[in-house]
Design a protein around this motif. Sequence first.
Motif, PDB file in Angstrom:
ATOM      1  N   LYS A  61       0.879  -1.089   0.062  1.00 24.85           N
ATOM      2  CA  LYS A  61      -0.011   0.026   0.093  1.00 24.85           C
ATOM      3  C   LYS A  61       1.032   1.041  -0.058  1.00 24.85           C
ATOM      4  CE  LYS A  61      -0.668  -0.025   5.062  1.00 24.85           C
ATOM      5  NZ  LYS A  61      -1.679  -0.272   6.289  1.00 24.85           N
ATOM      6  N   LYS A  67      -1.576  -0.133  -7.594  1.00 23.79           N
ATOM      7  CA  LYS A  67      -2.597  -0.797  -6.952  1.00 23.79           C
ATOM      8  C   LYS A  67      -2.451  -1.580  -5.580  1.00 23.79           C
ATOM      9  CE  LYS A  67      -6.279  -4.281  -8.248  1.00 23.79           C
ATOM     10  NZ  LYS A  67      -6.851  -5.097  -8.851  1.00 23.79           N
ATOM     11  N   ASN A  84     -10.113  -5.567  -0.685  1.00 24.68           N
ATOM     12  CA  ASN A  84      -9.885  -4.376  -1.414  1.00 24.68           C
ATOM     13  C   ASN A  84     -10.783  -3.139  -0.866  1.00 24.68           C
ATOM     14  OD1 ASN A  84      -8.189  -5.257  -3.744  1.00 24.68           O
ATOM     15  ND2 ASN A  84     -10.163  -6.746  -3.751  1.00 24.68           N
ATOM     16  N   ASP A  86     -12.670   0.180  -2.149  1.00 21.71           N
ATOM     17  CA  ASP A  86     -12.934   1.067  -3.342  1.00 21.71           C
ATOM     18  C   ASP A  86     -12.874   2.504  -3.024  1.00 21.71           C
ATOM     19  OD1 ASP A  86     -15.314   2.089  -1.956  1.00 21.71           O
ATOM     20  OD2 ASP A  86     -16.727   0.734  -2.721  1.00 21.71           O
ATOM     21  N   LYS A  87     -13.238   3.272  -4.281  1.00 20.29           N
ATOM     22  CA  LYS A  87     -12.902   4.631  -3.939  1.00 20.29           C
ATOM     23  C   LYS A  87     -13.788   5.136  -2.813  1.00 20.29           C
ATOM     24  CE  LYS A  87     -15.959   5.457  -7.819  1.00 20.29           C
ATOM     25  NZ  LYS A  87     -16.057   6.199  -9.040  1.00 20.29           N
ATOM     26  N   ASN A  88     -14.836   4.672  -2.603  1.00 18.94           N
ATOM     27  CA  ASN A  88     -15.590   5.453  -1.446  1.00 18.94           C
ATOM     28  C   ASN A  88     -15.449   5.033  -0.114  1.00 18.94           C
ATOM     29  OD1 ASN A  88     -17.317   6.634  -3.588  1.00 18.94           O
ATOM     30  ND2 ASN A  88     -18.392   4.705  -3.755  1.00 18.94           N
ATOM     31  N   GLY A  89     -14.205   4.107  -0.186  1.00 18.95           N
ATOM     32  CA  GLY A  89     -13.784   3.850   1.051  1.00 18.95           C
ATOM     33  C   GLY A  89     -14.331   2.626   1.685  1.00 18.95           C
ATOM     34  N   LYS A  90     -15.117   1.922   0.926  1.00 22.32           N
ATOM     35  CA  LYS A  90     -16.057   0.789   1.335  1.00 22.32           C
ATOM     36  C   LYS A  90     -15.026  -0.547   1.378  1.00 22.32           C
ATOM     37  CE  LYS A  90     -20.022  -1.958   0.968  1.00 22.32           C
ATOM     38  NZ  LYS A  90     -21.385  -2.200   0.235  1.00 22.32           N
TER      39      LYS A  90
END
Length: 222
Positions: A61, A67, A84, A86-90
């Motif tokens: 990271k 990635k 993983n 995602d771009k929303n932090g989920k």
Amino acid sequence: MVARSETGKNIARFEFLQTVQGDDVTMHLTYRFVDGSIDEETTTFTQQGTFRLIRTHHIQKGPFFAKPVDFTVDAATGIVTSRNVDKNGKVHVESEHMGLPDDLANGFVGTLLLNVPRNTAPFRVGMLAPVDGGRLIRLLISPEGEQPVQMGGQNLKATVFRIHPELGGIVGVIAQLIGLQPKDVMVWVLEGNEPAVVRTVGQLDGYGPVVSSELEGTSFRK
């Protein structure tokens, strides 16, 4: 060990810790980058006559990596898990059962090289790459001769190994066409009664920049 970019710039320090309990060996390897990135892998394997993976957890990271990776392989159960964000932090966690080969060498290829004869013939091991939930590839490992090494005022020799990832099939063809074929990794193993990995040159994530990691105080002659 210190890690450098292809231009020779110091970019990270490499730390290694190993513990042994009975026939089980646990290794913890960490690259700590100056930009705050982390490459961390914890692997447990057995050494009962042959090496056998038990479990490995690999995290990459930070800005150095295109990635992020959070990848766990439980060889005893065959469960492979990817985590993983995602771009929303989920957070998304995906697990699946895979048929894994007995020669899976995630996390301890360097240890294998410490234990092969100097004149060993080329051999292959399995590797589960953290791609699409886990993609099984083969690594062709070949000795490439010897190179003089100077360490602590002593003139020594290291056996040089080449590790070639074999993607195989249509995946390998596509990877070559789009320029994502992983580059070979070169590993220098110090000979003698106490063998040690003193240098590695290769990509840390299979497709990013080439990094050279060397034991501090070691110099190599052509």
